[in-house]
Design an enzyme around this catalytic site. Structure first.
Site, PDB file in Angstrom:
ATOM      1  N   GLU A 158      -5.292  -4.800  10.621  1.00 54.16           N
ATOM      2  CA  GLU A 158      -4.153  -3.703  10.788  1.00 54.16           C
ATOM      3  C   GLU A 158      -4.635  -3.115  12.190  1.00 54.16           C
ATOM      4  OE1 GLU A 158      -2.371  -2.737   6.847  1.00 54.16           O
ATOM      5  OE2 GLU A 158      -4.040  -1.546   7.040  1.00 54.16           O
ATOM      6  N   GLY A 197       2.828  -1.324   4.363  1.00 54.55           N
ATOM      7  CA  GLY A 197       3.050   0.176   3.841  1.00 54.55           C
ATOM      8  C   GLY A 197       4.393   0.700   3.382  1.00 54.55           C
ATOM      9  N   SER A 225       3.559  -2.233  10.507  1.00 54.21           N
ATOM     10  CA  SER A 225       4.858  -2.234  10.550  1.00 54.21           C
ATOM     11  C   SER A 225       5.530  -3.614  10.178  1.00 54.21           C
ATOM     12  CB  SER A 225       5.406  -1.753  12.141  1.00 54.21           C
ATOM     13  OG  SER A 225       4.856  -0.606  12.434  1.00 54.21           O
ATOM     14  N   HIS A 283      -9.319   1.588   4.903  1.00 54.33           N
ATOM     15  CA  HIS A 283      -7.968   1.375   5.779  1.00 54.33           C
ATOM     16  C   HIS A 283      -8.285   2.469   6.960  1.00 54.33           C
ATOM     17  CE1 HIS A 283      -3.929   2.769   6.655  1.00 54.33           C
ATOM     18  NE2 HIS A 283      -3.750   1.674   5.903  1.00 54.33           N
ATOM     19  N   ASN A 340       0.862  -1.313   0.085  1.00 54.98           N
ATOM     20  CA  ASN A 340       0.057   0.171   0.019  1.00 54.98           C
ATOM     21  C   ASN A 340       1.035   1.089  -0.209  1.00 54.98           C
ATOM     22  OD1 ASN A 340      -1.817   2.207   0.593  1.00 54.98           O
ATOM     23  ND2 ASN A 340      -2.147   1.367   2.498  1.00 54.98           N
ATOM     24  N   LYS A 392       0.042   4.370  -0.270  1.00 51.07           N
ATOM     25  CA  LYS A 392      -0.473   5.450   0.224  1.00 51.07           C
ATOM     26  C   LYS A 392      -0.325   6.575  -0.638  1.00 51.07           C
ATOM     27  CE  LYS A 392       0.129   3.366   4.967  1.00 51.07           C
ATOM     28  NZ  LYS A 392       0.076   3.380   6.073  1.00 51.07           N
ATOM     29  N   LEU A 420      -0.453  -6.852   4.513  1.00 52.59           N
ATOM     30  CA  LEU A 420      -0.730  -5.529   3.877  1.00 52.59           C
ATOM     31  C   LEU A 420       0.565  -4.480   4.280  1.00 52.59           C
ATOM     32  CD1 LEU A 420      -2.292  -3.820   1.977  1.00 52.59           C
ATOM     33  CD2 LEU A 420      -3.811  -3.340   4.062  1.00 52.59           C
ATOM     34  N   GLY A 438       2.592   2.080  10.837  1.00 50.86           N
ATOM     35  CA  GLY A 438       3.715   3.150  10.655  1.00 50.86           C
ATOM     36  C   GLY A 438       4.258   3.576  11.920  1.00 50.86           C
ATOM     37  N   GLU A 498      -6.780   4.855   7.891  1.00 47.97           N
ATOM     38  CA  GLU A 498      -6.328   6.375   7.689  1.00 47.97           C
ATOM     39  C   GLU A 498      -7.594   6.882   7.242  1.00 47.97           C
ATOM     40  OE1 GLU A 498      -2.796   5.778   5.621  1.00 47.97           O
ATOM     41  OE2 GLU A 498      -1.828   5.128   7.489  1.00 47.97           O
TER      42      GLU A 498
HETATM   43  P1  PGA Z   1       2.853   0.109   7.617  1.00 44.93           P
HETATM   44  O1  PGA Z   1       1.575   0.477   7.009  1.00 44.93           O
HETATM   45  O2  PGA Z   1       3.660  -1.197   7.016  1.00 44.93           O
HETATM   46  O3  PGA Z   1       3.802   1.525   7.132  1.00 44.93           O
HETATM   47  O4  PGA Z   1       2.886   0.107   9.216  1.00 44.93           O
HETATM   48  C1  PGA Z   1       0.578  -0.498   6.959  1.00 44.93           C
HETATM   49  C2  PGA Z   1      -0.447  -0.280   6.073  1.00 44.93           C
HETATM   50  O5  PGA Z   1      -1.122   1.157   6.460  1.00 44.93           O
HETATM   51  O6  PGA Z   1      -1.256  -0.805   5.587  1.00 44.93           O
END
Ligand code: PGA
Length: 255
Positions: free
Chosen positions: A170, A237, A216, A100, A13, A15, A235, A176, A102
């Site tokens: 998640e 990021g 993460s 998601h 992803n 983003k 998944l 993140g 976010e």
């Molecule tokens: P991250 O994000 O791997 O940077 O923690 C995962 C996500 O938001 O899908």
């Protein structure tokens, strides 16, 4: 039940990141050169919508799937700024992420809105990665399963075709932050999510449903996470924007 019937999915992803030069380099150095067995795993990247076609043009690795990060809850019409499911399909995009954290937290998407996006995607035969996850407060108050159930409820009520759905668990606090959930927590939560699907949807759907973990994930922890029986993929990021995405894909293909 063994998870052999469920092919693992490694999804990146991106983003709201990336530029034309990033895409050229990432395709050249990572996506086009990574070696994986497409009969063993699926690999997917989700760039921002504006970049979907540019990624497709630079991706010579035909085995990498391309996904949108979001889809409108509306159909065509007077909905300024929206991108509808039909437009994605028309453009040759067969996947979308929805819900998601976010989008839930920063763009006020309720679980009902997320469910309506799953439904509209389903009606257009788009494959969906629907995200669910608890906050740190939820976790501290032992509310994780209750929160996940509440997030899943409207999706389940809309009775979508579960063959087109992948769930991504998640934990919001792990996204993140560099703090992945522990292996034990990931394992037990995935087992519980599958139990919920079994209870409310059916055993067959529960057994074939892919449940990804996200939060993460790095080249360091990917192997342990993706090896878990009830974790059907990742998944990713931040690490999906780096060379380590290739490492994660190659590790997963060799399991
Ligand atoms: P991250 O994000 O791997 O940077 O923690 C995962 C996500 O938001 O899908």
């Amino acid at each position: 039940m063994s998870n052999n019937i469920r092919k693992k999915l490694i999804a990146g992803n991106w983003k709201c990141n990336g530029s034309l030069s990033f895409i050229q380099n990432h395709c050249k150095n990572v996506l086009n050169t990574m070696v994986f067995d497409p009969t063993k795993i699926d690999v997917l990247v989700a760039p921002m919508t504006l970049h979907l076609d540019y990624v497709r043009k630079h991706l010579t690795n035909q085995n990498v799937l391309i996904s949108a990060q979001n889809v409108s809850k509306t159909k065509e019409g007077a909905f300024t700024g929206e991108i509808n499911a039909n437009a994605l399909k028309d453009f040759g995009i067969n996947w979308t992420i929805v819900g998601h954290s976010e989008r839930r937290a920063l763009f006020d998407e309720s679980s009902q809105v997320v469910a309506s996006k799953v439904t509209i995607a389903d009606e257009h035969k788009l494959n969906v990665i629907a995200c669910i996850g608890e906050t740190w407060d939820d976790k501290s108050n032992n509310q994780t399963l209750k929160v996940l159930e509440k997030q899943l409820e409207p999706i389940i009520q809309n009775k979508p075709n579960w063959n087109n759905i992948t769930l991504a668990y998640e934990p919001v606090w792990a996204i993140g932050t560099g703090k992945s959930a522990t292996i034990d927590d990931v394992h037990s939560t995935h087992v519980e999510i599958r139990k919920l699907i079994k209870k409310y949807v059916g055993e067959k759907q529960a057994n074939s449903l892919r449940i990804l973990y996200g939060g993460s994930v790095t080249a360091k922890n990917a192997k342990e996470l993706v090896s878990l029986q009830d974790v059907d993929g990742l998944l990713i990021g931040g690490a999906s924007l780096k060379d380590e995405f290739k490492t994660i894909v190659e590790i997963s293909s060799k399991l």
